[in-house]
Design an enzyme around this catalytic site. Structure first.
Site, mmCIF file in Angstrom:
data_model
loop_
_atom_site.group_PDB
_atom_site.id
_atom_site.type_symbol
_atom_site.label_atom_id
_atom_site.label_comp_id
_atom_site.label_asym_id
_atom_site.label_seq_id
_atom_site.Cartn_x
_atom_site.Cartn_y
_atom_site.Cartn_z
ATOM 1 N N ASP A 125 -29.461 -8.391 -65.524
ATOM 2 C CA ASP A 125 -30.033 -7.040 -65.550
ATOM 3 C C ASP A 125 -29.314 -6.022 -64.677
ATOM 4 O O ASP A 125 -29.889 -5.000 -64.317
ATOM 5 C CB ASP A 125 -31.502 -7.117 -65.105
ATOM 6 C CG ASP A 125 -31.650 -7.636 -63.668
ATOM 7 O OD1 ASP A 125 -30.627 -7.849 -62.993
ATOM 8 O OD2 ASP A 125 -32.802 -7.819 -63.232
ATOM 9 N N GLU A 149 -30.046 -15.179 -69.596
ATOM 10 C CA GLU A 149 -31.233 -14.754 -68.836
ATOM 11 C C GLU A 149 -31.882 -13.540 -69.516
ATOM 12 O O GLU A 149 -32.154 -12.511 -68.903
ATOM 13 C CB GLU A 149 -30.920 -14.458 -67.369
ATOM 14 C CG GLU A 149 -32.119 -14.539 -66.456
ATOM 15 C CD GLU A 149 -31.824 -14.117 -65.016
ATOM 16 O OE1 GLU A 149 -31.664 -12.915 -64.760
ATOM 17 O OE2 GLU A 149 -31.761 -14.998 -64.143
ATOM 18 N N GLU A 186 -33.099 -2.215 -63.040
ATOM 19 C CA GLU A 186 -32.879 -3.490 -63.721
ATOM 20 C C GLU A 186 -33.769 -3.703 -64.950
ATOM 21 O O GLU A 186 -33.331 -4.288 -65.939
ATOM 22 C CB GLU A 186 -33.080 -4.652 -62.741
ATOM 23 C CG GLU A 186 -31.986 -4.764 -61.685
ATOM 24 C CD GLU A 186 -32.201 -3.847 -60.491
ATOM 25 O OE1 GLU A 186 -33.222 -3.128 -60.455
ATOM 26 O OE2 GLU A 186 -31.355 -3.844 -59.587
ATOM 27 N N HIS A 240 -32.869 -6.037 -50.726
ATOM 28 C CA HIS A 240 -31.829 -5.115 -51.195
ATOM 29 C C HIS A 240 -32.268 -4.139 -52.274
ATOM 30 O O HIS A 240 -31.535 -3.218 -52.609
ATOM 31 C CB HIS A 240 -30.615 -5.889 -51.720
ATOM 32 C CG HIS A 240 -30.872 -6.616 -53.021
ATOM 33 N ND1 HIS A 240 -30.844 -5.976 -54.233
ATOM 34 C CD2 HIS A 240 -31.185 -7.906 -53.287
ATOM 35 C CE1 HIS A 240 -31.115 -6.858 -55.187
ATOM 36 N NE2 HIS A 240 -31.335 -8.021 -54.644
ATOM 37 N N ARG A 270 -33.104 -1.338 -54.802
ATOM 38 C CA ARG A 270 -32.962 0.125 -54.703
ATOM 39 C C ARG A 270 -34.309 0.828 -54.525
ATOM 40 O O ARG A 270 -34.428 1.759 -53.751
ATOM 41 C CB ARG A 270 -32.311 0.658 -55.991
ATOM 42 C CG ARG A 270 -30.808 0.845 -55.891
ATOM 43 C CD ARG A 270 -30.234 1.415 -57.187
ATOM 44 N NE ARG A 270 -28.915 1.987 -57.006
ATOM 45 C CZ ARG A 270 -27.800 1.294 -56.816
ATOM 46 N NH1 ARG A 270 -27.836 -0.019 -56.768
ATOM 47 N NH2 ARG A 270 -26.645 1.917 -56.653
ATOM 48 N N HIS A 304 -27.733 -7.843 -46.580
ATOM 49 C CA HIS A 304 -26.959 -7.336 -47.727
ATOM 50 C C HIS A 304 -25.951 -6.288 -47.242
ATOM 51 O O HIS A 304 -26.212 -5.584 -46.263
ATOM 52 C CB HIS A 304 -27.953 -6.729 -48.725
ATOM 53 C CG HIS A 304 -27.374 -6.407 -50.075
ATOM 54 N ND1 HIS A 304 -26.557 -5.332 -50.286
ATOM 55 C CD2 HIS A 304 -27.507 -7.015 -51.288
ATOM 56 C CE1 HIS A 304 -26.202 -5.287 -51.570
ATOM 57 N NE2 HIS A 304 -26.779 -6.301 -52.198
HETATM 58 C C1 UD1 Z 1 -26.831 -4.741 -57.346
HETATM 59 C C2 UD1 Z 1 -27.559 -4.646 -58.677
HETATM 60 C C3 UD1 Z 1 -28.897 -5.386 -58.596
HETATM 61 C C4 UD1 Z 1 -28.716 -6.796 -58.067
HETATM 62 C C5 UD1 Z 1 -27.957 -6.761 -56.757
HETATM 63 C C6 UD1 Z 1 -27.676 -8.148 -56.254
HETATM 64 C C7 UD1 Z 1 -27.384 -2.615 -60.058
HETATM 65 C C8 UD1 Z 1 -27.741 -1.188 -60.215
HETATM 66 N N1 UD1 Z 1 -27.853 -3.239 -58.974
HETATM 67 O O1 UD1 Z 1 -27.605 -4.013 -56.397
HETATM 68 O O2 UD1 Z 1 -29.469 -5.445 -59.880
HETATM 69 O O3 UD1 Z 1 -29.977 -7.374 -57.866
HETATM 70 O O4 UD1 Z 1 -26.694 -6.089 -56.966
HETATM 71 O O5 UD1 Z 1 -27.281 -8.124 -54.898
HETATM 72 O O6 UD1 Z 1 -26.691 -3.139 -60.880
HETATM 73 N N2 UD1 Z 1 -21.623 -3.535 -50.978
HETATM 74 C C9 UD1 Z 1 -20.504 -3.922 -50.266
HETATM 75 N N3 UD1 Z 1 -19.932 -5.141 -50.571
HETATM 76 C C10 UD1 Z 1 -20.403 -5.950 -51.517
HETATM 77 C C11 UD1 Z 1 -21.557 -5.564 -52.238
HETATM 78 C C12 UD1 Z 1 -22.147 -4.353 -51.962
HETATM 79 O O7 UD1 Z 1 -20.040 -3.214 -49.389
HETATM 80 O O8 UD1 Z 1 -19.839 -7.030 -51.745
HETATM 81 C C13 UD1 Z 1 -22.275 -2.237 -50.647
HETATM 82 C C14 UD1 Z 1 -21.491 -1.032 -51.171
HETATM 83 O O9 UD1 Z 1 -21.583 -0.002 -50.236
HETATM 84 C C15 UD1 Z 1 -22.266 -0.653 -52.426
HETATM 85 C C16 UD1 Z 1 -23.695 -0.997 -52.011
HETATM 86 O O10 UD1 Z 1 -23.555 -2.190 -51.245
HETATM 87 O O11 UD1 Z 1 -22.104 0.701 -52.760
HETATM 88 C C17 UD1 Z 1 -24.676 -1.217 -53.128
HETATM 89 O O12 UD1 Z 1 -24.147 -2.064 -54.142
HETATM 90 P P1 UD1 Z 1 -24.704 -1.907 -55.666
HETATM 91 O O13 UD1 Z 1 -24.031 -2.924 -56.518
HETATM 92 O O14 UD1 Z 1 -24.629 -0.498 -56.080
HETATM 93 O O15 UD1 Z 1 -26.236 -2.193 -55.513
HETATM 94 P P2 UD1 Z 1 -27.019 -3.499 -55.038
HETATM 95 O O16 UD1 Z 1 -28.200 -3.049 -54.266
HETATM 96 O O17 UD1 Z 1 -26.065 -4.452 -54.448
HETATM 97 N N1 UDP Z 2 -27.472 -15.608 -51.830
HETATM 98 C C1 UDP Z 2 -26.291 -16.008 -51.190
HETATM 99 N N2 UDP Z 2 -26.072 -15.607 -49.888
HETATM 100 C C2 UDP Z 2 -26.952 -14.815 -49.213
HETATM 101 C C3 UDP Z 2 -28.138 -14.390 -49.869
HETATM 102 C C4 UDP Z 2 -28.362 -14.798 -51.185
HETATM 103 O O1 UDP Z 2 -25.486 -16.721 -51.773
HETATM 104 O O2 UDP Z 2 -26.682 -14.500 -48.033
HETATM 105 C C5 UDP Z 2 -27.707 -16.018 -53.229
HETATM 106 C C6 UDP Z 2 -29.073 -16.595 -53.550
HETATM 107 O O3 UDP Z 2 -29.110 -17.992 -53.366
HETATM 108 C C7 UDP Z 2 -29.263 -16.195 -55.011
HETATM 109 C C8 UDP Z 2 -28.502 -14.905 -55.135
HETATM 110 O O4 UDP Z 2 -27.612 -14.846 -54.024
HETATM 111 O O5 UDP Z 2 -28.681 -17.129 -55.900
HETATM 112 C C9 UDP Z 2 -29.451 -13.735 -55.115
HETATM 113 O O6 UDP Z 2 -28.751 -12.551 -55.027
HETATM 114 P P1 UDP Z 2 -29.438 -11.168 -54.705
HETATM 115 O O7 UDP Z 2 -30.699 -11.378 -53.956
HETATM 116 O O8 UDP Z 2 -28.383 -10.322 -54.101
HETATM 117 O O9 UDP Z 2 -29.709 -10.582 -56.154
HETATM 118 P P2 UDP Z 2 -30.926 -10.719 -57.197
HETATM 119 O O10 UDP Z 2 -31.170 -12.147 -57.462
HETATM 120 O O11 UDP Z 2 -32.092 -10.004 -56.594
HETATM 121 O O12 UDP Z 2 -30.413 -9.972 -58.396
#
Ligand code: UD1
Ligand code: UDP
Length: 384
Positions: free
Chosen positions: A99, A121, A135, A212, A214, A245
């Site tokens: 999603d 999924e 999502e 994490h 939004r 995160h």
């Molecule tokens: C995204 C997904 C969410 C998912 C989550 C898993 C969307 C809109 N959101 O949300 O569905 O549950 O990932 O974690 O698709 N960043 C880093 N390094 C990284 C990752 C993120 O610096 O490796 C920082 C960046 O500043 C980035 C911010 O995190 O802009 C947010 O990342 P983003 O992918 O936009 O949203 P998530 O909250 O991670």
């Molecule tokens: N996870 C990880 N390291 C961490 C936190 C979570 O590997 O420090 C794994 C966790 O086991 C799960 C996935 O990341 O499989 C969940 O990711 P996240 O919570 O970012 O996204 P969501 O599932 O909410 O989309």
């Protein structure tokens, strides 16, 4: 003779990578399929951690991530990048997962190229288009575009049928996260990370936290962190471990409210292996994550979900997951109750496995064979 066909697997974030890794492995081992991987890299470091662990080398990497990216940034950068990849690669099928915005855009780009999409999924629904945001809509839109739907549970299949999707293209497969989990978790696991090595799992009750979403940024997160802070202050035998995160907006709030607390261990996002083993040794999980709601029940760990609703009702029904919302009061009270009332804790700490049996990627492969006419029978649906 079967003609070899090409599948392009598209993903971009940590959870998609974890949940697609078993599928990629299954496809790579199949002699009739050429598997390629394209990452948008909507996440960078958190994606690379998973690619490294599962030894996946993407054929294409769009490297789109920017600090503080908006939905417009992700959507437009991923869409244009995927256009070029699809036009060059010309796969027979595109697989997307879950999603995220990468998921939706991956399916949209494939549609523009008239390539069938398989949605792993599929069919989870919260019923509220603004929660989880964005999502819920990403998943629904991907469902409309997709040709094949790999629904993890019966309930997910029913959601799709209710929306008018034909049952012939829906397969109940379980969730690939359990494939990944079962090959990664082990009771004899020993941590390498200094912060985790130091933890006293016998003398302390460890609560693992991740946040994490939004829609929780700002005030809801403030309330969550205040509740956690007060719980730790009240229970001297509780240690909170919080792999934070990478989102800078999350980090700022965590640091402000929990940064100076004793028995609060703030660490970088963990690699998947230490993370699931940390869950396995924890007393309790507090999270707004989707994936944790699927993993923790199979480890017998109670989960308090810091959200108002969930698209994963199966573990709530089974009793290991409880929705507590985002208000200080409710989070504080419920956590306190579970820490004080042994019977209430034991009731939740039952291992249940509504999400999978470790065979999901094999079923997905069989389903693709069936859909291509390479196999007559549909795979046996996953059931619990
Ligand atoms: C995204 C997904 C969410 C998912 C989550 C898993 C969307 C809109 N959101 O949300 O569905 O549950 O990932 O974690 O698709 N960043 C880093 N390094 C990284 C990752 C993120 O610096 O490796 C920082 C960046 O500043 C980035 C911010 O995190 O802009 C947010 O990342 P983003 O992918 O936009 O949203 P998530 O909250 O991670
Ligand atoms: N996870 C990880 N390291 C961490 C936190 C979570 O590997 O420090 C794994 C966790 O086991 C799960 C996935 O990341 O499989 C969940 O990711 P996240 O919570 O970012 O996204 P969501 O599932 O909410 O989309």
């Amino acid at each position: 003779m079967m003609e070899k066909r090409k599948i392009l697997v598209v993903f971009g974030t940590r959870p998609e990578a974890i949940k697609m890794a078993p599928v990629v492995k299954a496809l790579e081992q199949d002699e009739h399929i050429t598997c390629r991987v394209a990452v948008t890299a909507q996440h960078r470091e958190m994606l690379d951690q998973v690619l490294h662990l599962f030894a996946i080398q993407p054929h294409y990497d769009l490297n789109i991530m920017k600090a503080g990216q908006t939905l417009y940034d992700i959507t437009s950068r991923a869409l244009l990048g995927l256009r070029d990849i699809l036009q060059e690669d010309k796969p027979d099928m595109v697989l997307v997962h879950g999603d995220t915005t990468t998921t939706f855009v991956g399916s949209l780009a494939a549609f523009y190229e008239q390539i069938p999409v398989g949605h792993v999924e599929a069919g989870l629904r919260s019923g509220d288009k603004y929660s989880p945001f964005p999502e819920e809509l990403n998943r629904r839109l991907t469902g409309v575009i997709s040709t094949l739907h790999f629904a993890p549970t019966t309930q997910a299949r029913e959601n799709l049928l209710r929306e008018g999707l034909g049952e012939d293209n829906i397969y109940i497969t379980g969730n690939t996260v359990i494939d990944a989990l079962l090959e990664t978790v082990g009771d004899t696991y020993e941590f390498q990370e200094p912060a985790l090595k130091k933890l006293d799992f016998q003398g302390q009750r460890v609560i693992t936290v991740t946040t994490h979403r939004r829609e929780n940024l700002g005030e809801p997160m403030r309330q969550m962190y205040r509740a956690m802070r007060d719980i730790v202050r009240e229970f001297p035998d509780v240690t909170l471990v919080f792999p934070v995160h990478k989102n800078p907006a999350v980090r700022a709030l965590v640091k402000e409210i929990l940064g100076a607390e004793e028995r609060v261990v703030l660490i970088e996002p963990l690699d998947y292996q230490p993370f699931v083993n940390l869950m396995n040794k924890s007393h309790l999980i507090l999270t707004d994550s989707g994936g944790l709601q699927e993993e923790a029940p199979s480890l017998g760990k109670p989960v308090l979900v810091l959200r108002e609703n969930t698209e994963r009702p199966e573990a709530v029904k089974a009793g290991t997951v409880q929705l507590v919302g985002t208000s200080y009061e409710k989070i504080y009270k419920t956590t306190k109750e579970l820490l004080s009332n042994e019977a209430a804790y034991e009731k939740m700490a039952q291992a249940v496995n509504p999400y999978g049996d470790g065979q999901t990627s094999a079923r997905i492969l069989e389903a693709i064979y069936h859909w291509w006419g390479w196999k007559e029978e549909k795979p046996q649906p996953f059931s619990r």
